[in-house]
Scaffold this motif. Structure first.
Motif, PDB file in Angstrom:
ATOM      1  N   GLY A   1      -5.655 -12.522   4.063  1.00 26.44           N
ATOM      2  CA  GLY A   1      -6.463 -12.644   2.695  1.00 26.44           C
ATOM      3  C   GLY A   1      -5.930 -12.503   1.930  1.00 26.44           C
TER       4      GLY A   1
ATOM      5  N   ASP B   1      -6.661 -17.419  11.392  1.00 26.21           N
ATOM      6  CA  ASP B   1      -7.324 -16.321  11.263  1.00 26.21           C
ATOM      7  C   ASP B   1      -6.019 -15.200  11.679  1.00 26.21           C
ATOM      8  N   ALA B   2      -6.048 -14.766  10.920  1.00 28.92           N
ATOM      9  CA  ALA B   2      -5.034 -13.516  10.550  1.00 28.92           C
ATOM     10  C   ALA B   2      -4.828 -12.607  12.150  1.00 28.92           C
TER      11      ALA B   2
ATOM     12  N   GLU C   1      -4.762 -17.175   4.763  1.00 33.12           N
ATOM     13  CA  GLU C   1      -6.571 -17.111   4.284  1.00 33.12           C
ATOM     14  C   GLU C   1      -6.965 -17.597   4.892  1.00 33.12           C
ATOM     15  N   TRP C   2      -8.190 -17.548   6.031  1.00 33.34           N
ATOM     16  CA  TRP C   2      -8.601 -18.543   6.696  1.00 33.34           C
ATOM     17  C   TRP C   2      -9.963 -19.359   5.845  1.00 33.34           C
TER      18      TRP C   2
ATOM     19  N   PHE D   1      -9.769  -9.201  -6.688  1.00 28.02           N
ATOM     20  CA  PHE D   1     -10.719  -8.253  -6.627  1.00 28.02           C
ATOM     21  C   PHE D   1     -10.559  -6.972  -7.619  1.00 28.02           C
TER      22      PHE D   1
ATOM     23  N   TYR E   1      -5.938  -5.665   1.058  1.00 23.54           N
ATOM     24  CA  TYR E   1      -6.473  -6.007   0.611  1.00 23.54           C
ATOM     25  C   TYR E   1      -8.057  -5.732   0.224  1.00 23.54           C
ATOM     26  N   HIS E   2      -8.377  -4.828   0.171  1.00 23.59           N
ATOM     27  CA  HIS E   2     -10.489  -6.100  -0.207  1.00 23.59           C
ATOM     28  C   HIS E   2     -10.464  -6.863   1.518  1.00 23.59           C
TER      29      HIS E   2
ATOM     30  N   THR F   1      -5.099  -7.169  -7.720  1.00 25.30           N
ATOM     31  CA  THR F   1      -5.394  -8.615  -6.740  1.00 25.30           C
ATOM     32  C   THR F   1      -6.896  -9.049  -7.287  1.00 25.30           C
TER      33      THR F   1
HETATM   34  C1  LIG Z   1     -12.744 -10.075  -0.041  1.00 28.86           C
HETATM   35  S1  LIG Z   1     -11.494 -11.172  -0.378  1.00 28.86           S
HETATM   36  C2  LIG Z   1     -10.202 -10.443  -1.198  1.00 28.86           C
HETATM   37  C3  LIG Z   1      -9.153 -11.155  -0.999  1.00 28.86           C
HETATM   38  C4  LIG Z   1      -7.249 -11.218  -1.599  1.00 28.86           C
HETATM   39  N1  LIG Z   1      -7.419  -9.369  -0.986  1.00 28.86           N
HETATM   40  C5  LIG Z   1      -8.693  -9.456  -3.371  1.00 28.86           C
HETATM   41  O1  LIG Z   1      -8.086  -8.366  -2.833  1.00 28.86           O
HETATM   42  O2  LIG Z   1      -8.631 -10.606  -4.299  1.00 28.86           O
HETATM   43  C6  LIG Z   1     -11.159 -10.845   1.477  1.00 28.86           C
HETATM   44  C7  LIG Z   1     -10.279 -12.302   2.269  1.00 28.86           C
HETATM   45  O3  LIG Z   1     -10.103 -12.565   3.274  1.00 28.86           O
HETATM   46  C8  LIG Z   1     -10.180 -13.604   3.887  1.00 28.86           C
HETATM   47  N2  LIG Z   1     -10.443 -13.148   5.307  1.00 28.86           N
HETATM   48  C9  LIG Z   1     -11.763 -12.752   5.309  1.00 28.86           C
HETATM   49  N3  LIG Z   1     -10.866 -12.753   6.906  1.00 28.86           N
HETATM   50  C10 LIG Z   1      -9.941 -12.825   7.602  1.00 28.86           C
HETATM   51  C11 LIG Z   1      -8.984 -13.448   8.594  1.00 28.86           C
HETATM   52  N4  LIG Z   1      -9.366 -12.875   9.545  1.00 28.86           N
HETATM   53  N5  LIG Z   1      -7.699 -14.369   8.695  1.00 28.86           N
HETATM   54  C12 LIG Z   1      -8.080 -14.943   7.207  1.00 28.86           C
HETATM   55  N6  LIG Z   1      -8.277 -14.641   5.932  1.00 28.86           N
HETATM   56  C13 LIG Z   1      -9.666 -13.634   6.191  1.00 28.86           C
HETATM   57  C14 LIG Z   1     -11.387 -14.033   3.268  1.00 28.86           C
HETATM   58  O4  LIG Z   1     -12.422 -15.708   3.357  1.00 28.86           O
HETATM   59  C15 LIG Z   1     -11.520 -13.830   1.607  1.00 28.86           C
HETATM   60  O5  LIG Z   1     -10.802 -14.374   1.030  1.00 28.86           O
END
Ligand SMILES: C[S@@+](CC[C@H](N)C(=O)[O-])C[C@H]1O[C@@H](n2cnc3c(N)ncnc32)[C@H](O)[C@@H]1O
Length: 206
Positions: free
Chosen positions: A35, A85-86, A58-59, A183, A105-106, A181
């Protein structure tokens, strides 16, 4: 500028087990970020630590393309990005004991109770991710959402193969300095609390 095709790793085909180090020109510790969002942490960590090999998953297509473009423009060769999808990727496509550091993270907190089942951190995901960690690998989690953070920490703390270690910049993330990060940087500016935990894979506790 690097070719975008050289930055992106395609999501694996059904049944395929990947070989992460085959994506890089030379070996080194392999780190996975799940993510990656806009990729701020992924890119700064790879840039400050040229000896490590990183994959960001990243999804969201918009963010995935944004990250790939940033990596290509900056010609960073020790980091790749994959759109998938991770959870599915970790559970189905990683070989055992391949990750040196897992960064989470987040992750989306899905705050409404009826949406909690959408959260990434569930026992089946933890089980699969643990198998992909090398002995002595570290798993770092961070969130601004207190309840989800405690749930994640408790899930990891319950695993006898993991021991919590201090969130120490040097011990947790070797490198010149911790790079926040996207966020984290935003929330720290807003004065919000950030919750963090670091674990190391070790011999199962009795
Ligand atoms: C709240 S954001 C946090 C982004 C980054 N980690 C930060 O701290 O700035 C969560 C991210 O995870 C991605 N995400 C959510 N579920 C996911 C999954 N199953 N596989 C890959 N990415 C995912 C979302 O698209 C989003 O960009």
């Amino acid at each position: 500028m690097l070719a975008i095709e050289d930055v992106i790793i395609e999501a694996p085909a059904d049944g395929e087990i990947v070989d992460p180090l085959s994506w890089f020109d030379s070996p080194g510790p392999f780190e996975l970020e799940i993510g990656s969002g806009k990729g701020g942490f992924l890119i700064s960590r790879a840039t400050s630590n040229p000896h490590i090999r990183m994959l960001g998953i990243e999804w969201a297509n918009k963010f995935f393309k944004y990250i790939a473009d940033r990596i290509a423009r900056r010609e960073i060769e020790n980091v790749h990005v994959m759109r998938t999808d991770a959870k599915f990727f970790v559970m189905n496509h990683l070989p055992p004991e391949c990750i040196d550091v897992l960064h989470l993270y987040h992750p989306d907190p899905w705050p409404k109770a009826r949406h909690h089942k959408r959260r990434l951190m569930q026992p089946d995901f933890v089980e699969a991710a643990l198998k992909a960690l090398k002995p002595s690998a570290r798993w770092l989690v961070q969130s601004d959402h207190e309840e989800y953070f405690h749930e994640m920490r408790d899930l990891l703390d319950a695993r006898t193969e993991l021991s919590q270690i201090p969130w120490d910049k040097r011990a947790s993330t070797p490198g010149p300095e911790w790079e926040g990060t996207n966020f984290e940087i935003k929330y720290v500016r807003e004065g919000r609390e950030i919750y963090r935990a670091a674990f190391v894979r070790s011999e199962p506790r009795p």
